[in-house]
Motif scaffolding. Structure first.
Motif, PDB file in Angstrom:
ATOM      1  N   VAL A   1       0.931  -1.053  -0.113  1.00  0.00           N
ATOM      2  CA  VAL A   1       0.189   0.053   0.104  1.00  0.00           C
ATOM      3  C   VAL A   1       0.678   1.197  -0.007  1.00  0.00           C
ATOM      4  O   VAL A   1       1.883   1.295   0.743  1.00  0.00           O
ATOM      5  N   ALA A   2       0.604   2.200  -0.819  1.00  0.00           N
ATOM      6  CA  ALA A   2       1.372   3.421  -1.038  1.00  0.00           C
ATOM      7  C   ALA A   2       1.402   4.081   0.541  1.00  0.00           C
ATOM      8  O   ALA A   2       0.262   4.233   1.172  1.00  0.00           O
ATOM      9  N   ASP A   3       2.397   4.857   0.730  1.00  0.00           N
ATOM     10  CA  ASP A   3       2.564   5.656   1.788  1.00  0.00           C
ATOM     11  C   ASP A   3       2.529   4.711   3.298  1.00  0.00           C
ATOM     12  O   ASP A   3       2.254   5.490   4.282  1.00  0.00           O
ATOM     13  N   GLN A   4       2.568   3.581   3.307  1.00  0.00           N
ATOM     14  CA  GLN A   4       2.627   2.645   4.397  1.00  0.00           C
ATOM     15  C   GLN A   4       3.944   2.214   4.609  1.00  0.00           C
ATOM     16  O   GLN A   4       4.688   1.940   3.858  1.00  0.00           O
ATOM     17  N   GLU A   5       4.208   1.997   5.837  1.00  0.00           N
ATOM     18  CA  GLU A   5       5.607   1.555   6.402  1.00  0.00           C
ATOM     19  C   GLU A   5       5.521   0.135   6.549  1.00  0.00           C
ATOM     20  O   GLU A   5       4.614  -0.428   7.159  1.00  0.00           O
ATOM     21  N   TYR A   6       6.670  -0.582   6.135  1.00  0.00           N
ATOM     22  CA  TYR A   6       6.879  -1.898   6.324  1.00  0.00           C
ATOM     23  C   TYR A   6       8.045  -2.126   6.852  1.00  0.00           C
ATOM     24  O   TYR A   6       9.092  -1.798   6.537  1.00  0.00           O
ATOM     25  N   PRO A   7       8.190  -3.259   7.994  1.00  0.00           N
ATOM     26  CA  PRO A   7       9.394  -3.319   8.695  1.00  0.00           C
ATOM     27  C   PRO A   7      10.316  -4.229   8.010  1.00  0.00           C
ATOM     28  O   PRO A   7       9.673  -5.110   7.252  1.00  0.00           O
ATOM     29  N   VAL A   8      11.403  -4.091   7.913  1.00  0.00           N
ATOM     30  CA  VAL A   8      12.570  -4.926   7.149  1.00  0.00           C
ATOM     31  C   VAL A   8      13.468  -5.390   8.245  1.00  0.00           C
ATOM     32  O   VAL A   8      14.206  -4.757   8.943  1.00  0.00           O
ATOM     33  N   TRP A   9      13.711  -6.646   8.152  1.00  0.00           N
ATOM     34  CA  TRP A   9      14.774  -7.202   9.512  1.00  0.00           C
ATOM     35  C   TRP A   9      16.160  -7.134   8.836  1.00  0.00           C
ATOM     36  O   TRP A   9      16.262  -7.124   7.731  1.00  0.00           O
ATOM     37  N   SER A  10      16.946  -6.710   9.572  1.00  0.00           N
ATOM     38  CA  SER A  10      18.155  -6.427   9.226  1.00  0.00           C
ATOM     39  C   SER A  10      19.112  -7.369  10.039  1.00  0.00           C
ATOM     40  O   SER A  10      18.964  -7.271  11.578  1.00  0.00           O
ATOM     41  N   PRO A  11      20.515  -7.698   9.944  1.00  0.00           N
ATOM     42  CA  PRO A  11      21.359  -8.547  10.657  1.00  0.00           C
ATOM     43  C   PRO A  11      21.988  -7.390  11.483  1.00  0.00           C
ATOM     44  O   PRO A  11      22.751  -7.974  12.546  1.00  0.00           O
ATOM     45  N   TYR A  12      22.063  -6.206  11.355  1.00  0.00           N
ATOM     46  CA  TYR A  12      23.008  -5.081  12.180  1.00  0.00           C
ATOM     47  C   TYR A  12      22.266  -5.326  13.455  1.00  0.00           C
ATOM     48  O   TYR A  12      21.025  -5.022  13.713  1.00  0.00           O
ATOM     49  N   ASN A  13      23.148  -5.070  14.575  1.00  0.00           N
ATOM     50  CA  ASN A  13      22.835  -5.124  15.732  1.00  0.00           C
ATOM     51  C   ASN A  13      21.907  -6.128  16.393  1.00  0.00           C
ATOM     52  O   ASN A  13      21.168  -5.733  17.179  1.00  0.00           O
ATOM     53  N   CYS A  14      22.216  -7.266  15.874  1.00  0.00           N
ATOM     54  CA  CYS A  14      21.435  -8.447  16.283  1.00  0.00           C
ATOM     55  C   CYS A  14      22.604  -9.225  16.985  1.00  0.00           C
ATOM     56  O   CYS A  14      22.853 -10.660  16.311  1.00  0.00           O
ATOM     57  N   SER A  15      22.803  -9.025  18.079  1.00  0.00           N
ATOM     58  CA  SER A  15      24.024  -9.917  18.638  1.00  0.00           C
ATOM     59  C   SER A  15      23.599 -11.144  19.050  1.00  0.00           C
ATOM     60  O   SER A  15      24.171 -12.152  19.279  1.00  0.00           O
ATOM     61  N   GLU A  16      22.360 -11.413  19.492  1.00  0.00           N
ATOM     62  CA  GLU A  16      21.893 -12.603  20.022  1.00  0.00           C
ATOM     63  C   GLU A  16      21.906 -13.597  19.003  1.00  0.00           C
ATOM     64  O   GLU A  16      22.258 -14.935  19.096  1.00  0.00           O
ATOM     65  N   ALA A  17      21.377 -13.297  17.803  1.00  0.00           N
ATOM     66  CA  ALA A  17      21.579 -14.237  16.456  1.00  0.00           C
ATOM     67  C   ALA A  17      23.005 -14.584  16.294  1.00  0.00           C
ATOM     68  O   ALA A  17      23.228 -15.848  15.673  1.00  0.00           O
ATOM     69  N   ALA A  18      23.835 -13.539  16.391  1.00  0.00           N
ATOM     70  CA  ALA A  18      25.255 -13.900  16.150  1.00  0.00           C
ATOM     71  C   ALA A  18      25.782 -14.787  16.934  1.00  0.00           C
ATOM     72  O   ALA A  18      26.398 -15.921  16.584  1.00  0.00           O
ATOM     73  N   ASN A  19      25.278 -14.778  18.136  1.00  0.00           N
ATOM     74  CA  ASN A  19      25.685 -15.592  19.428  1.00  0.00           C
ATOM     75  C   ASN A  19      25.372 -17.223  19.035  1.00  0.00           C
ATOM     76  O   ASN A  19      26.068 -18.085  19.206  1.00  0.00           O
ATOM     77  N   VAL A  20      23.924 -17.130  18.602  1.00  0.00           N
ATOM     78  CA  VAL A  20      23.371 -18.586  18.237  1.00  0.00           C
ATOM     79  C   VAL A  20      24.346 -19.040  17.340  1.00  0.00           C
ATOM     80  O   VAL A  20      24.634 -20.211  17.295  1.00  0.00           O
TER      81      VAL A  20
END
Length: 73
Positions: free
Chosen positions: A40-59
């Motif tokens: 939808v135009a002018d709607q925000e959609y979250p996008v996952w990024s690996p940055y600042n995701c230390s928990e995933a890096a530890n796993v």
């Protein structure tokens, strides 16, 4: 204008103009399709990024360490 001539003109564009052209073309394609199947135009959609995701890096590091230990045994 023939496609070959258009493509040669596109190659002369700057990087930012090429990106703007891509955005324009993508928007035009969406307009031609059924609007209910796209964003939808002018709607925000979250996008996952690996940055600042230390928990995933530890796993992942723990998994890698475990696999390496299994191979060494």
């Amino acid at each position: 204008m023939p496609l070959a001539e258009l493509m040669s003109q596109i190659q002369e564009l700057s990087k930012i103009d090429k990106l703007r052209l891509m955005q324009f073309l993508a928007t035009e394609l969406v307009k031609e399709e059924d609007a209910t199947n796209f964003f939808v135009a002018d709607q925000e959609y979250p996008v996952w990024s690996p940055y600042n995701c230390s928990e995933a890096a530890n796993v992942l590091m723990n998994l890698l360490t475990t696999k390496q230990q299994e191979q060494n045994d």
